[in-house]
Design an enzyme around this catalytic site. Structure first.
Site, PDB file in Angstrom:
ATOM      1  N   ASN A 242      31.435  44.545  40.385  1.00 26.67           N
ATOM      2  CA  ASN A 242      30.137  43.408  40.665  1.00 26.67           C
ATOM      3  C   ASN A 242      29.302  43.463  39.424  1.00 26.67           C
ATOM      4  O   ASN A 242      29.056  44.828  39.195  1.00 26.67           O
ATOM      5  CB  ASN A 242      29.695  43.870  42.339  1.00 26.67           C
TER       6      ASN A 242
ATOM      7  N   ASP B 161      23.745  45.697  35.275  1.00 27.37           N
ATOM      8  CA  ASP B 161      24.645  46.320  35.113  1.00 27.37           C
ATOM      9  C   ASP B 161      26.145  44.956  35.318  1.00 27.37           C
ATOM     10  O   ASP B 161      25.770  45.047  35.983  1.00 27.37           O
ATOM     11  CB  ASP B 161      24.072  47.295  35.673  1.00 27.37           C
TER      12      ASP B 161
ATOM     13  N   ASP C  39      26.675  53.303  31.785  1.00 25.15           N
ATOM     14  CA  ASP C  39      25.777  53.354  34.011  1.00 25.15           C
ATOM     15  C   ASP C  39      25.845  54.743  33.714  1.00 25.15           C
ATOM     16  O   ASP C  39      24.911  55.583  35.051  1.00 25.15           O
ATOM     17  CB  ASP C  39      27.058  52.399  34.534  1.00 25.15           C
ATOM     18  N   ARG C  40      26.957  56.228  33.652  1.00 25.35           N
ATOM     19  CA  ARG C  40      26.654  57.145  33.777  1.00 25.35           C
ATOM     20  C   ARG C  40      25.176  57.227  32.627  1.00 25.35           C
ATOM     21  O   ARG C  40      24.195  58.455  33.890  1.00 25.35           O
ATOM     22  CB  ARG C  40      28.133  57.895  33.938  1.00 25.35           C
TER      23      ARG C  40
ATOM     24  N   THR D 202      34.070  51.071  42.450  1.00 21.32           N
ATOM     25  CA  THR D 202      35.111  51.249  41.748  1.00 21.32           C
ATOM     26  C   THR D 202      35.932  52.979  41.553  1.00 21.32           C
ATOM     27  O   THR D 202      36.423  52.716  42.284  1.00 21.32           O
ATOM     28  CB  THR D 202      35.381  50.541  41.534  1.00 21.32           C
TER      29      THR D 202
END
Length: 259
Positions: A11, A6, A109-110, A132
């Protein structure tokens, strides 16, 4: 074994699954000018430190909100693992209905988080990713993704305060003992930590009101790097799940493979 990667703005979170069990996870800094060879070396070294050989990795899944880094990671996997990774992006069918003006603009990612949230916790669902940026993602009673909100993250805001003011210092963030703080550093902590707690609580209330959710059935799930700092003081949040994105990538992998 399955390697999931991911790629976030700050990160890169990696996890290794044996079957459906996460056996290890680790983080790398996201460095946009890092080469595919450098990323490959970092990933290989961390796998080796966890007694995992490259040859034991059968498949790789990559989700990214940083296109340049995603391409480096993809090339690293192809070159050093001799595997073609499954890329989760806006061209990938993620098995979830989306009610949104432009689904292609939603961060991978959502949607991955929403897939995992539905599978693990049911619906209706609010997912709050505190990283973030802070994202709110809302899934209704029919498992339809309805959209959400994006807020500058606590790290971004505190860094902007330091960079854009002449006398305010950069501070370590934690919940201060007093709301009416007696020094500048605690003044900043009150604004950042307590302020963001209030912001998140208010947004949860407004989502519940607008969606007319039954709060007895609603699950509010927090994830992301800052989730432990913020959410332990928010009663409206039911669950903290820092592995949510990795588990969502596993679910999408299973769907793609018909498992």
């Amino acid at each position: 074994m399955l390697l999931v990667i991911d790629v976030g703005n700050t990160n890169i979170v990696l996890g290794v699954y044996q079957g459906y069990s996460l056996i290890c996870d680790f983080r790398l800094n996201t460095i946009k000018n890092k080469t595919s060879d450098e990323y490959a070396m970092s990933i290989t070294e961390i796998l080796h430190a966890n007694d995992i050989k490259k040859s034991e990795i059968d498949d790789v899944v990559v989700a990214s909100v940083v296109p340049d880094v995603m391409h480096s990671i993809e090339n690293a996997i192809k070159k050093y693992f001799n595997l073609k990774p499954i890329i989760i992006d806006d061209n990938c069918d993620l098995g979830i209905k989306i009610n949104h003006d432009n689904p292609k603009t939603i961060g991978a990612d959502r949607i991955v988080n929403s897939v995992a949230g539905i599978k693990k916790y049911g619906v209706p669902l609010i997912i709050i990713d505190i990283g973030t940026a802070i994202t709110f993602d809302v899934v209704d009673e029919n498992s339809i993704y309805q959209g959400g909100a994006i807020i500058p993250g606590i790290g971004i805001s505190s860094e902007a305060l330091f960079l854009k003011t002449a006398k305010l210092p950069r501070v370590e963030l934690y919940k201060p003992e007093r709301i009416v703080a007696k020094n500048t550093m605690d003044n900043i902590r009150v604004g950042m930590v307590i302020g963001y707690i209030g912001l998140i609580e208010k947004l949860i209330d407004e989502v519940v009101k607008e969606m007319n959710f039954d709060v007895s059935k609603l699950k509010v799930v927090a994830t992301g790097g800052y989730s432990s700092l913020i959410t332990k003081d928010i009663d409206k949040i039911n669950i903290i799940d820092k592995k949510l994105t990795l588990d969502g990538m596993l679910e999408i992998y299973k769907m793609k493979k018909g498992l």
